[in-house]
Design a protein around this motif. Structure first.
Motif, PDB file in Angstrom:
ATOM      1  N   UNK A   1      41.525  25.966  87.211  1.00 13.74           N
ATOM      2  CA  UNK A   1      41.732  25.444  85.874  1.00 13.74           C
ATOM      3  C   UNK A   1      40.618  24.481  85.488  1.00 13.74           C
ATOM      4  N   UNK A   2      40.527  23.380  86.228  1.00 13.09           N
ATOM      5  CA  UNK A   2      39.600  22.322  85.845  1.00 13.09           C
ATOM      6  C   UNK A   2      39.195  21.555  87.099  1.00 13.09           C
ATOM      7  N   UNK A   3      37.914  21.543  87.400  1.00 18.09           N
ATOM      8  CA  UNK A   3      37.451  20.797  88.558  1.00 18.09           C
ATOM      9  C   UNK A   3      38.077  21.328  89.822  1.00 18.09           C
ATOM     10  N   UNK A   4      38.845  20.496  90.498  1.00 12.08           N
ATOM     11  CA  UNK A   4      39.476  20.932  91.738  1.00 12.08           C
ATOM     12  C   UNK A   4      40.979  21.185  91.568  1.00 12.08           C
ATOM     13  N   UNK A   5      41.412  21.441  90.351  1.00  9.16           N
ATOM     14  CA  UNK A   5      42.816  21.744  90.068  1.00  9.16           C
ATOM     15  C   UNK A   5      42.997  23.244  89.897  1.00  9.16           C
ATOM     16  N   UNK A   6      44.158  23.746  90.359  1.00  9.40           N
ATOM     17  CA  UNK A   6      44.507  25.156  90.244  1.00  9.40           C
ATOM     18  C   UNK A   6      45.899  25.261  89.637  1.00  9.40           C
ATOM     19  N   UNK A   7      46.097  26.277  88.804  1.00 11.12           N
ATOM     20  CA  UNK A   7      47.432  26.519  88.257  1.00 11.12           C
ATOM     21  C   UNK A   7      48.158  27.477  89.183  1.00 11.12           C
ATOM     22  N   UNK A   8      49.398  27.132  89.526  1.00 13.23           N
ATOM     23  CA  UNK A   8      50.240  27.994  90.351  1.00 13.23           C
ATOM     24  C   UNK A   8      51.119  28.819  89.427  1.00 13.23           C
ATOM     25  N   UNK A   9      51.035  30.132  89.555  1.00 12.16           N
ATOM     26  CA  UNK A   9      51.878  31.037  88.770  1.00 12.16           C
ATOM     27  C   UNK A   9      52.629  31.932  89.738  1.00 12.16           C
ATOM     28  N   UNK A  10      53.922  32.078  89.492  1.00 12.40           N
ATOM     29  CA  UNK A  10      54.745  32.947  90.334  1.00 12.40           C
ATOM     30  C   UNK A  10      55.616  33.814  89.461  1.00 12.40           C
ATOM     31  N   UNK A  11      55.971  34.982  90.002  1.00 11.75           N
ATOM     32  CA  UNK A  11      56.777  35.942  89.248  1.00 11.75           C
ATOM     33  C   UNK A  11      58.262  35.605  89.297  1.00 11.75           C
ATOM     34  N   UNK A  12      58.780  35.514  90.489  1.00 10.89           N
ATOM     35  CA  UNK A  12      60.213  35.301  90.665  1.00 10.89           C
ATOM     36  C   UNK A  12      60.467  34.100  91.550  1.00 10.89           C
ATOM     37  N   UNK A  13      61.255  33.183  91.203  1.00  4.76           N
ATOM     38  CA  UNK A  13      61.733  32.915  89.854  1.00  4.76           C
ATOM     39  C   UNK A  13      60.629  32.241  89.037  1.00  4.76           C
ATOM     40  N   UNK A  14      60.558  32.531  87.752  1.00  5.54           N
ATOM     41  CA  UNK A  14      59.527  31.894  86.939  1.00  5.54           C
ATOM     42  C   UNK A  14      59.776  30.387  86.847  1.00  5.54           C
ATOM     43  N   UNK A  15      58.707  29.631  86.832  1.00  2.00           N
ATOM     44  CA  UNK A  15      58.836  28.178  86.741  1.00  2.00           C
ATOM     45  C   UNK A  15      59.035  27.765  85.283  1.00  2.00           C
ATOM     46  N   UNK A  16      59.796  26.689  85.082  1.00  2.00           N
ATOM     47  CA  UNK A  16      60.116  26.221  83.740  1.00  2.00           C
ATOM     48  C   UNK A  16      58.966  25.458  83.089  1.00  2.00           C
ATOM     49  N   UNK A  17      57.935  25.120  83.846  1.00  2.00           N
ATOM     50  CA  UNK A  17      56.795  24.380  83.304  1.00  2.00           C
ATOM     51  C   UNK A  17      55.515  24.802  83.993  1.00  2.00           C
ATOM     52  N   UNK A  18      54.402  24.268  83.524  1.00  2.00           N
ATOM     53  CA  UNK A  18      53.120  24.563  84.132  1.00  2.00           C
ATOM     54  C   UNK A  18      52.908  23.630  85.316  1.00  2.00           C
ATOM     55  N   UNK A  19      52.609  24.219  86.470  1.00  2.00           N
ATOM     56  CA  UNK A  19      52.418  23.459  87.693  1.00  2.00           C
ATOM     57  C   UNK A  19      50.954  23.566  88.097  1.00  2.00           C
ATOM     58  N   UNK A  20      50.298  22.422  88.201  1.00  2.00           N
ATOM     59  CA  UNK A  20      48.909  22.369  88.644  1.00  2.00           C
ATOM     60  C   UNK A  20      48.873  21.682  89.999  1.00  2.00           C
ATOM     61  N   UNK A  21      48.042  22.201  90.892  1.00  2.00           N
ATOM     62  CA  UNK A  21      47.932  21.630  92.224  1.00  2.00           C
ATOM     63  C   UNK A  21      46.472  21.383  92.552  1.00  2.00           C
ATOM     64  N   UNK A  22      46.253  20.379  93.381  1.00  2.00           N
ATOM     65  CA  UNK A  22      44.912  20.107  93.906  1.00  2.00           C
ATOM     66  C   UNK A  22      44.959  20.517  95.375  1.00  2.00           C
ATOM     67  N   UNK A  23      43.955  21.289  95.786  1.00  2.00           N
ATOM     68  CA  UNK A  23      43.880  21.788  97.152  1.00  2.00           C
ATOM     69  C   UNK A  23      42.712  21.108  97.840  1.00  2.00           C
ATOM     70  N   UNK A  24      42.939  20.637  99.051  1.00  2.00           N
ATOM     71  CA  UNK A  24      41.884  20.008  99.831  1.00  2.00           C
ATOM     72  C   UNK A  24      41.913  20.507 101.262  1.00  2.00           C
ATOM     73  N   UNK A  25      40.899  20.162 101.990  1.00  2.00           N
ATOM     74  CA  UNK A  25      40.801  20.573 103.389  1.00  2.00           C
ATOM     75  C   UNK A  25      41.484  19.510 104.240  1.00  2.00           C
ATOM     76  N   UNK A  26      42.488  19.934 104.993  1.00  2.00           N
ATOM     77  CA  UNK A  26      43.234  19.016 105.841  1.00  2.00           C
ATOM     78  C   UNK A  26      42.657  18.961 107.242  1.00  2.00           C
TER      79      UNK A  26
END
Length: 181
Positions: free
Chosen positions: A8-33
């Motif tokens: 989406x933007x910089x180091x943010x990603x949008x999580x989209x799933x089919x079932x069950x659909x989420x009620x809002x937009x969920x953005x996550x930041x992924x890093x190396x652990x």
């Protein structure tokens, strides 16, 4: 439940799933652990958060999808693209006696000297396939090794051994006890 990460933007990603659909937009930041595994380092919800929405966010599945879709470098730079296959780098062919085998420079290990003229075990292409199938199952199943074993008609212990060897060869990220992916 299957889902995908979309940059989406910089180091943010949008999580989209089919079932069950989420009620809002969920953005996550992924890093190396620790150990090189991709982990969730941030969560942003656009809209009104609710208890139902928070319970529906599959954190483990998101991390499994990140490890299946992204390389550590892409997550750190936020430059991943949506791909239908796993974009993990494959180690370049090395000289027969000595060389380096690495998927990430920070995790490089010396490759042992060549053994007998006829190598033992299965070729790298087999373990790449195991890694691809395992990561696909890890996005939708709590027991991806069992699914891998069922698909190939082998005992679960054999599937676990294959996954362990795929990790050793660098085709899978480091594992975490009790977590798939």
């Amino acid at each position: 439940m299957r889902g995908r990460l979309f940059p989406v933007d910089g180091d943010w990603y949008e999580w989209r799933q089919d079932e069950p659909p989420l009620a809002g937009t969920v953005l996550v930041r992924i890093g190396v652990g620790p150990g090189g595994r991709l982990v969730l380092t941030g969560l942003r919800i656009e809209g009104t958060p609710s208890a139902e929405l928070l319970r529906a966010i599959p954190v483990g599945r998101i991390e499994a999808a990140a490890n299946a879709q992204l390389t550590a470098g892409e997550a750190a730079r936020g430059t991943a693209h949506v791909l239908s296959t796993r974009p993990r780098p494959v180690a370049a062919p090395v000289a027969e006696d000595v060389g380096w085998e690495m998927t990430e420079p920070a995790l490089a290990v010396t490759r042992p000297a060549a053994g007998p003229a006829r190598p033992r075990g299965r070729p790298d292409v087999f373990y790449r396939h195991v890694a691809d199938v395992y990561l696909t199952y890890a996005q939708a199943s709590p027991r991806p090794a069992c699914d891998l074993a069922d698909e190939h008609g082998v005992p679960v212990s054999t599937a676990h051994r294959w996954v362990k060897e795929a990790r050793r060869r660098g085709f899978l990220p480091p594992g975490r006890p009790g977590k798939s992916g």
